[in-house]
Design an enzyme around this catalytic site. Structure first.
Site, PDB file in Angstrom:
ATOM      1  N   TYR A 139      24.990  22.275  13.184  1.00  0.00           N
ATOM      2  CA  TYR A 139      24.251  21.947  14.408  1.00  0.00           C
ATOM      3  C   TYR A 139      24.927  20.780  15.107  1.00  0.00           C
ATOM      4  O   TYR A 139      25.452  19.874  14.456  1.00  0.00           O
ATOM      5  CB  TYR A 139      22.819  21.486  14.078  1.00  0.00           C
ATOM      6  CG  TYR A 139      21.889  22.579  13.641  1.00  0.00           C
ATOM      7  CD1 TYR A 139      21.200  23.334  14.570  1.00  0.00           C
ATOM      8  CD2 TYR A 139      21.674  22.821  12.292  1.00  0.00           C
ATOM      9  CE1 TYR A 139      20.313  24.326  14.160  1.00  0.00           C
ATOM     10  CE2 TYR A 139      20.801  23.812  11.873  1.00  0.00           C
ATOM     11  CZ  TYR A 139      20.126  24.558  12.822  1.00  0.00           C
ATOM     12  OH  TYR A 139      19.253  25.542  12.424  1.00  0.00           O
ATOM     13  N   ARG A 185      20.713  27.934   3.751  1.00  0.00           N
ATOM     14  CA  ARG A 185      19.855  28.666   4.690  1.00  0.00           C
ATOM     15  C   ARG A 185      20.542  29.963   5.119  1.00  0.00           C
ATOM     16  O   ARG A 185      21.710  29.944   5.521  1.00  0.00           O
ATOM     17  CB  ARG A 185      19.600  27.844   5.975  1.00  0.00           C
ATOM     18  CG  ARG A 185      18.789  26.592   5.881  1.00  0.00           C
ATOM     19  CD  ARG A 185      17.338  26.724   5.457  1.00  0.00           C
ATOM     20  NE  ARG A 185      16.625  27.963   5.733  1.00  0.00           N
ATOM     21  CZ  ARG A 185      16.032  28.284   6.877  1.00  0.00           C
ATOM     22  NH1 ARG A 185      16.055  27.456   7.893  1.00  0.00           N
ATOM     23  NH2 ARG A 185      15.377  29.423   7.013  1.00  0.00           N
ATOM     24  N   HIS A 237      20.226  32.010  10.916  1.00  0.00           N
ATOM     25  CA  HIS A 237      18.970  32.183  11.654  1.00  0.00           C
ATOM     26  C   HIS A 237      19.057  31.542  13.024  1.00  0.00           C
ATOM     27  O   HIS A 237      19.887  30.665  13.264  1.00  0.00           O
ATOM     28  CB  HIS A 237      17.789  31.574  10.872  1.00  0.00           C
ATOM     29  CG  HIS A 237      17.936  30.107  10.638  1.00  0.00           C
ATOM     30  ND1 HIS A 237      18.671  29.593   9.600  1.00  0.00           N
ATOM     31  CD2 HIS A 237      17.466  29.035  11.325  1.00  0.00           C
ATOM     32  CE1 HIS A 237      18.644  28.276   9.646  1.00  0.00           C
ATOM     33  NE2 HIS A 237      17.932  27.904  10.683  1.00  0.00           N
ATOM     34  N   TYR A 271      24.236  27.604   6.258  1.00  0.00           N
ATOM     35  CA  TYR A 271      24.603  26.206   5.929  1.00  0.00           C
ATOM     36  C   TYR A 271      23.821  25.710   4.721  1.00  0.00           C
ATOM     37  O   TYR A 271      22.717  26.172   4.433  1.00  0.00           O
ATOM     38  CB  TYR A 271      24.399  25.281   7.136  1.00  0.00           C
ATOM     39  CG  TYR A 271      22.997  25.257   7.707  1.00  0.00           C
ATOM     40  CD1 TYR A 271      22.000  24.443   7.180  1.00  0.00           C
ATOM     41  CD2 TYR A 271      22.675  26.058   8.802  1.00  0.00           C
ATOM     42  CE1 TYR A 271      20.731  24.424   7.710  1.00  0.00           C
ATOM     43  CE2 TYR A 271      21.398  26.052   9.341  1.00  0.00           C
ATOM     44  CZ  TYR A 271      20.440  25.229   8.793  1.00  0.00           C
ATOM     45  OH  TYR A 271      19.176  25.218   9.332  1.00  0.00           O
ATOM     46  N   HIS A 285      16.368  29.646  15.707  1.00  0.00           N
ATOM     47  CA  HIS A 285      15.005  29.133  15.913  1.00  0.00           C
ATOM     48  C   HIS A 285      14.500  29.554  17.282  1.00  0.00           C
ATOM     49  O   HIS A 285      15.253  29.520  18.259  1.00  0.00           O
ATOM     50  CB  HIS A 285      15.004  27.602  15.847  1.00  0.00           C
ATOM     51  CG  HIS A 285      15.370  27.061  14.500  1.00  0.00           C
ATOM     52  ND1 HIS A 285      14.437  26.767  13.544  1.00  0.00           N
ATOM     53  CD2 HIS A 285      16.567  26.782  13.957  1.00  0.00           C
ATOM     54  CE1 HIS A 285      15.056  26.316  12.462  1.00  0.00           C
ATOM     55  NE2 HIS A 285      16.348  26.315  12.688  1.00  0.00           N
TER      56      HIS A 285
HETATM   57  O1  LIG Z   1      12.131  21.362   7.456  1.00  0.00           O
HETATM   58  C1  LIG Z   1      13.255  21.216   6.997  1.00  0.00           C
HETATM   59  O2  LIG Z   1      13.515  20.336   6.192  1.00  0.00           O
HETATM   60  C2  LIG Z   1      14.314  22.175   7.413  1.00  0.00           C
HETATM   61  C3  LIG Z   1      15.594  22.092   6.904  1.00  0.00           C
HETATM   62  C4  LIG Z   1      16.564  23.014   7.269  1.00  0.00           C
HETATM   63  C5  LIG Z   1      16.249  24.004   8.171  1.00  0.00           C
HETATM   64  O3  LIG Z   1      17.129  24.930   8.571  1.00  0.00           O
HETATM   65  C6  LIG Z   1      14.958  24.077   8.692  1.00  0.00           C
HETATM   66  O4  LIG Z   1      14.688  25.075   9.573  1.00  0.00           O
HETATM   67  C7  LIG Z   1      14.005  23.171   8.322  1.00  0.00           C
END
Ligand SMILES: O=C(O)c1ccc(O)c(O)c1
Length: 247
Positions: free
Chosen positions: A113, A162, A165, A152, A167
């Site tokens: 990111y 993860r 995805h 990642y 968001h």
């Molecule tokens: O809430 C979290 O800690 C968190 C961490 C990594 C992610 O990709 C996410 O969507 C949320």
């Protein structure tokens, strides 16, 4: 719903969505950040009165021409597999939700990111910010052009990764009606070890977060397409996570 005898406020008995299998509970111990984040007190019910449901909305004039195209927001094109992500926003009765704001944010093709807290050793892409927004049309349709995000690592548990995805944040008729979810890609081998994906306990509800590969919309020699419909309420609702500022 009951009334708190000390404050007089209306409160929901327990967490907002624990009784709805389709949505993840606010506390999912395997998903570590929810342990410190989940509310310890019963939630207060906020009635949707005039103040909550009226006010400025982000109309078409406020969106930039390229807000929906994450591959054309810089001088050059981002690296990665170009994809089209499209679908419809529907209410619980299957009716289109027109002219509503859909926002997305995502990691780049390397799984990183553009965010100060993301410093794992994967390259940033100078041609990719990873943020887009679009309004649904009269039939509730939206479309984004972007690149396939990478997986990642995130240190939630040993060797935690993860799944790829995107968001999504959606607004209903007002900014107070915000819903947040994640879209996944079909056949991802990382689903089984991801506590965020699995915090949605119902198998069919989990599948409603997985986009469908759409060969009919795939553009020859240009981009793969995925279809992702979002259902705001009811039996076929897309699972929604808590609203917060996570990545
Ligand atoms: O809430 C979290 O800690 C968190 C961490 C990594 C992610 O990709 C996410 O969507 C949320």
């Amino acid at each position: 719903m009951t009334q708190d005898t000390t404050t007089g406020k209306l409160v929901l008995p327990g967490y907002r969505r624990d009784d709805v299998e389709a949505h993840p509970p606010l506390l999912s111990p395997g998903y570590k950040s929810t342990v410190s984040r989940a509310p310890r007190q019963p939630l207060t019910y906020l009635p949707q009165r005039l103040t909550e449901i009226t006010g400025p909305l982000l109309g078409a004039g406020r969106l930039g021409e390229l807000d929906h195209d994450l591959t054309r927001q810089h001088d050059g094109e981002p690296l990665g597999q170009r994809i089209i992500v499209h679908g419809r926003v529907l209410d619980g009765d299957g009716r289109a939700v027109p002219h509503t704001l859909v926002e997305i944010w995502q990691a780049n093709a390397a799984g990183r990111y553009r965010h100060t807290l993301d410093n794992w050793p994967a390259p940033l892409d100078p041609n990719f910010t990873g943020i887009g927004r679009a309004l649904t049309d009269a039939q509730g349709r939206y479309e984004f052009v972007t690149v396939q995000p990478g997986a990642y690592p995130w240190r939630n548990h040993d060797n935690a990764w993860r799944p790829a995805h995107i968001h999504f944040s959606l607004f209903g008729r007002a900014f107070t009606q915000r819903l947040v979810t994640q879209m996944y890609f079909p056949g991802d081998p990382l689903f089984s070890q991801d506590p965020i994906f699995n915090s949605v306990r119902d198998e069919q509800a989990r599948q409603r977060m997985v986009a469908r590969y759409d060969h009919a919309t795939t553009r020859p020699e240009w981009a793969l397409a995925y279809e992702f419909d979002i259902v705001l309420r009811g039996r076929d609702a897309t699972p929604f996570e808590d609203e917060d500022d996570d990545e």
